[in-house]
Design a protein around this motif. Structure first.
Motif, PDB file in Angstrom:
ATOM      1  N   LEU A 146       5.216   5.278   2.425  1.00  8.29           N
ATOM      2  CA  LEU A 146       4.574   6.262   3.299  1.00  8.29           C
ATOM      3  C   LEU A 146       4.896   6.024   4.768  1.00  8.29           C
ATOM      4  O   LEU A 146       4.338   6.700   5.640  1.00  8.29           O
ATOM      5  N   GLN A 147       5.783   5.047   5.062  1.00  5.26           N
ATOM      6  CA  GLN A 147       6.250   4.755   6.426  1.00  5.26           C
ATOM      7  C   GLN A 147       5.077   4.612   7.409  1.00  5.26           C
ATOM      8  O   GLN A 147       5.023   5.285   8.443  1.00  5.26           O
ATOM      9  N   VAL A 179      -0.792   6.840   8.995  1.00  2.55           N
ATOM     10  CA  VAL A 179      -1.075   6.262  10.315  1.00  2.55           C
ATOM     11  C   VAL A 179      -2.419   5.546  10.267  1.00  2.55           C
ATOM     12  O   VAL A 179      -3.381   6.058   9.667  1.00  2.55           O
ATOM     13  N   MET A 180      -2.495   4.377  10.879  1.00  3.89           N
ATOM     14  CA  MET A 180      -3.773   3.695  11.116  1.00  3.89           C
ATOM     15  C   MET A 180      -3.914   3.481  12.604  1.00  3.89           C
ATOM     16  O   MET A 180      -2.959   3.079  13.274  1.00  3.89           O
ATOM     17  N   LEU A 181      -5.116   3.708  13.115  1.00  5.83           N
ATOM     18  CA  LEU A 181      -5.343   3.605  14.562  1.00  5.83           C
ATOM     19  C   LEU A 181      -5.695   2.191  15.008  1.00  5.83           C
ATOM     20  O   LEU A 181      -5.703   1.913  16.200  1.00  5.83           O
ATOM     21  N   GLU A 182      -5.999   1.302  14.062  1.00  9.42           N
ATOM     22  CA  GLU A 182      -6.390  -0.075  14.407  1.00  9.42           C
ATOM     23  C   GLU A 182      -5.691  -1.033  13.463  1.00  9.42           C
ATOM     24  O   GLU A 182      -5.661  -0.805  12.245  1.00  9.42           O
ATOM     25  N   SER A 183      -5.157  -2.107  13.996  1.00  8.36           N
ATOM     26  CA  SER A 183      -4.509  -3.104  13.142  1.00  8.36           C
ATOM     27  C   SER A 183      -5.514  -3.780  12.231  1.00  8.36           C
ATOM     28  O   SER A 183      -5.152  -4.268  11.156  1.00  8.36           O
ATOM     29  N   GLN A 218       6.192   0.531  12.703  1.00 15.93           N
ATOM     30  CA  GLN A 218       6.297   1.428  11.552  1.00 15.93           C
ATOM     31  C   GLN A 218       7.029   0.721  10.419  1.00 15.93           C
ATOM     32  O   GLN A 218       8.090   0.128  10.611  1.00 15.93           O
ATOM     33  N   TYR A 219       6.401   0.769   9.223  1.00 15.24           N
ATOM     34  CA  TYR A 219       7.085   0.293   8.030  1.00 15.24           C
ATOM     35  C   TYR A 219       8.247   1.231   7.714  1.00 15.24           C
ATOM     36  O   TYR A 219       8.123   2.451   7.837  1.00 15.24           O
ATOM     37  N   SER A 228      -0.473  -3.824  -1.928  1.00 15.63           N
ATOM     38  CA  SER A 228       0.945  -4.133  -1.730  1.00 15.63           C
ATOM     39  C   SER A 228       1.492  -3.319  -0.558  1.00 15.63           C
ATOM     40  O   SER A 228       1.175  -2.133  -0.394  1.00 15.63           O
ATOM     41  N   ASP A 229       2.336  -3.984   0.266  1.00 10.96           N
ATOM     42  CA  ASP A 229       2.914  -3.239   1.387  1.00 10.96           C
ATOM     43  C   ASP A 229       3.980  -2.243   0.938  1.00 10.96           C
ATOM     44  O   ASP A 229       4.505  -1.489   1.748  1.00 10.96           O
TER      45      ASP A 229
END
Length: 721
Positions: A617-618, A596-600, A707-708, A610-611
């Motif tokens: 890790l979704q 999880v990231m709280l900021e874009s 979410q990825y 790489s994405d």
């Protein structure tokens, strides 16, 4: 040695002779060609061709021969420009210059400038040669039939109203004359109420006209239209005067069948999917077309994505063959607005949070349904540019050379221009005014003729310098990354979700999932520790070293084997992200883990990380713009690139989305504040969900929680709520 110099001399003489013999090429003029096209083909200037071919500036004929100078031997023609107290001689108009700017520079009126240079009356163009003798007495100008002579105190809105036409019609009829403020002494064309603009002087191009449509209307081919009107070759623009006399056109010539298809009301029927091609008629609106199709606006724009940007007269769209059948067979989309409670940030008081509800409609259905086109509104922009500076490429470049940061304002206003065009395509009636930023003024008084107004304030670097606003009619202040706070009795609406809103909405989502939350940071105290604990009191905190490595068994001790583990990454260092995600991927065989990231803003560039790591890790993260709304975004990008020949920047995207949304909101049959309090909206990139934070301040809380996903690429998690 003497022989060597003799050879050099002979070579030079021979070369000069060769240049003299081969300094031009003969070109046989083909049907449909004009001098501009030919100059582009050979890479030479139009004036260079005119110099070699006297009379070609007036007319050229198919089958005749033009002498084309070799591009290597041509240069931009030089003129002996003289500017003194009494005369301006051979002045070459540069790109971006305007009549108003030149009149001030030369110290003459626009009337005198046009009087002595009648070729610029219809439109000033780059390359025009100007000559002015100031000793010649200026003749008083009287307006002819279909014209209006501007006097002191008049406004475009007032002139349009007095002549019984809309502001949009007046602007379209005077497209080449209105690049800045209205000028005393300026002559405006007054179109008829139905905007039919064929006169003895030719046809006046209206907004939405196309070359194909006009060629068919005047019974000629596009090539013939361009041959008669070479100024339209690079681009047809509203305000162009066209020579549409087709007396010399071979009317018996067959127009290709592909062209015939587009002039009928129903062009073709696709029996496999139940749709027919339909040509948009003048004054049709998106709402009216959707109603004619028997579809919701969302479904209709999904069928015709280009309508999200603008509704253009003459465009071909898809229309159901049997509207009533479409309603019955289309997957049911409930058009009745449903009410849902929206979570708010911590700054919202409890009473407001519990009482505030929003209409969750199909994108902008609620706004489109209640548009009011009979009354006009006022749209103001607070800017470091005046209208003159913004309308002149030379002045804009000068401002940017002083402060490169001004580029973001230009990008913003270009995006706003696309929004303004789109709003006019919906038949909305509004006035646009620029207020130049001036820190010496502590108060601005707005005397508006409209019952509803909005002032957009982008990118103020020092909010303490923003003046107080006093208005005779209701006005709303729209904050675009300016961090304003209401000083007066006027509401301030912050249109871009803040970082705090992004973080809070993401944490609220995590708190509802009954998961194990672990925060990873490279600091002794995570940057957002207070905010995290407020939403998730039992969150755990782990610190990594500067390279992103955990202490031995620290991660294992905190991970849960029987619950979902949310790993909140709270660091700006790419190396920390790389090593942390590597460690997490090593734990996936025994644990259910999602990043999880709280900021874009913490998302690194794909060239750095790489994405694929994020897919595995979704990754969950908040976004202000919707990365999945590709059809709407593409439609906007095409329109923007057509208009400005460049891809839109992030600031241009803000300019379009915020401006278009505000124009829709102030054009409703309810008060602006009522619409803010009751209606969600969603433009191509941004979502607008305003919540009241204090008595006179609102914040947009509309974010996308993304979410990825390894299978679908990326998904949206419950609208970010």
């Amino acid at each position: 040695m003497r022989r060597f110099f003799t050879l050099i001399l002979l070579f030079i003489l021979g070369s000069n002779l060769s240049f003299a013999q081969d300094n031009y090429t003969d070109h046989t003029i083909q049907k449909g060609e004009n001098v501009y096209k030919i100059s582009r083909q050979y890479g030479v200037s139009v004036n260079a061709i005119f110099e070699l071919n006297p009379g070609s500036e007036d007319v050229i004929y198919a089958g005749s021969t033009l002498r084309i100078p070799n591009s290597s031997n041509t240069s931009t023609p030089t003129y002996n420009t003289v500017i003194n107290d009494d005369n301006i001689s051979n002045y070459v108009v540069k790109s971006g210059e305007t009549k108003s700017g030149l009149s001030r520079r030369f110290g003459v009126s626009i009337n005198l400038l046009e009087q002595q240079n009648p070729h610029i009356i219809a439109m000033l163009q780059a390359g025009h040669i100007l000559n002015v003798d100031k000793t010649i007495k200026e003749n008083p100008r009287t307006a002819k039939k279909g014209e209006h002579y501007v006097v002191k105190g008049e406004t475009l809105w007032g002139i349009a109203r007095n002549n019984g036409i809309s502001l949009a019609q007046l602007e379209a009829a005077n497209y080449g004359r209105l690049s800045e403020f209205l000028q005393i002494g300026q002559t405006l064309i007054i179109p008829t109420k139905d905007s039919e603009s064929s006169t003895d002087e030719g046809y006046l191009v209206q907004r939405g006209d196309t070359k194909f449509q006009l060629a068919k209307h005047f019974n000629m081919t596009i090539a013939e239209l361009e041959e008669k009107n070479p100024h339209t070759v690079p681009m047809l623009m509203a305000g162009h005067r066209l020579n549409v006399d087709n007396s010399d056109v071979n009317n018996s010539e067959e127009i290709p069948n592909t062209n015939e298809v587009a002039i009928t009301k129903v062009d073709s029927i696709n029996t496999t999917n139940g749709y027919k091609n339909y040509v948009i008629e003048p004054k049709e609106t998106l709402f009216g077309l959707a109603k004619k199709a028997g579809m919701t606006i969302e479904d209709f724009t999904n069928l015709n994505p280009k309508l999200l940007t603008s509704v253009n007269n003459g465009d071909i769209i898809k229309m159901p063959i049997n509207p009533s059948q479409t309603i019955a067979t289309t997957d049911a989309v409930d058009t009745v607005d449903t009410v849902d409670t929206v979570d708010t940030v911590d700054t919202v008081d409890t009473n407001t949070k519990n009482a505030t509800t929003k209409i969750h409609s199909n994108k902008n259905e609620a706004l489109f349904t209640n548009l009011v086109t009979e009354t006009s509104t006022g749209l103001y922009f607070y800017s470091p540019f005046s209208s003159e500076e913004l309308g002149s490429s030379e002045e804009r470049q000068k401002m940017i050379s002083i402060n490169a940061d001004f580029q973001k304002y230009i990008d913003f206003f270009q995006g706003a221009q696309v929004a303004i065009d789109s709003a006019k395509a919906l038949n909305l009636d509004f006035d646009v005014t620029l207020i130049k930023k001036n820190i010496a003024k502590s108060k601005i008084t707005i005397d508006s003729p409209h019952s509803k107004n909005a002032i957009l304030v982008p990118f103020i670097d020092n909010k303490s310098n923003f003046p107080s606003i006093e208005s005779n009619t209701p006005i709303a202040i729209i904050d675009i990354e300016s961090n304003l706070v209401s000083k007066d009795s006027i509401n301030v609406y912050r249109s871009i979700p803040s970082d705090t809103i992004q973080k809070t909405k993401t944490l609220n989502y995590l708190a509802k999932q009954n998961a194990n939350v672990i925060v990873i940071s490279d600091l002794n105290n995570a940057r957002n520790k207070g905010l995290i604990l407020n939403a998730i009191p039992d969150a755990k905190f782990l610190k990594v070293d500067n390279a992103g490595f955990f202490k031995s068994d620290a991660l294992n001790n905190e991970l849960s084997t029987d619950k979902l583990n949310y790993i909140v990454f709270d660091s700006e260092k790419t190396i920390v992200l790389l090593n942390t995600t590597t460690a997490l991927m090593g734990k996936l065989s025994d644990h259910n883990i999602q990043l999880v990231m709280l900021e874009s803003s913490l998302l690194p560039k794909q060239s750095e990380v790489s994405d694929m790591r994020f897919r595995i890790l979704q990754l969950i993260f908040p976004a202000i713009t919707n990365p999945q709304n590709k059809e709407d975004i593409t439609a906007f990008e095409i329109k923007y690139e057509d208009e400005f020949s460049s891809k839109p920047s992030q600031n241009a995207i803000l300019g379009f989305n915020v401006t278009f949304d505000i124009l829709l909101r102030i054009s409703q049959n309810s008060s602006f504040e009522d619409i803010i309090n009751t209606t969600l909206s969603e433009q191509p990139h941004l979502k607008f969900d305003y919540q009241k934070t204090t008595d006179r301040n609102y914040s947009n809380t509309g974010i996308y929680l993304m979410q990825y996903n390894s299978n679908e690429g990326m998904i949206e998690l419950i609208n970010g709520n």
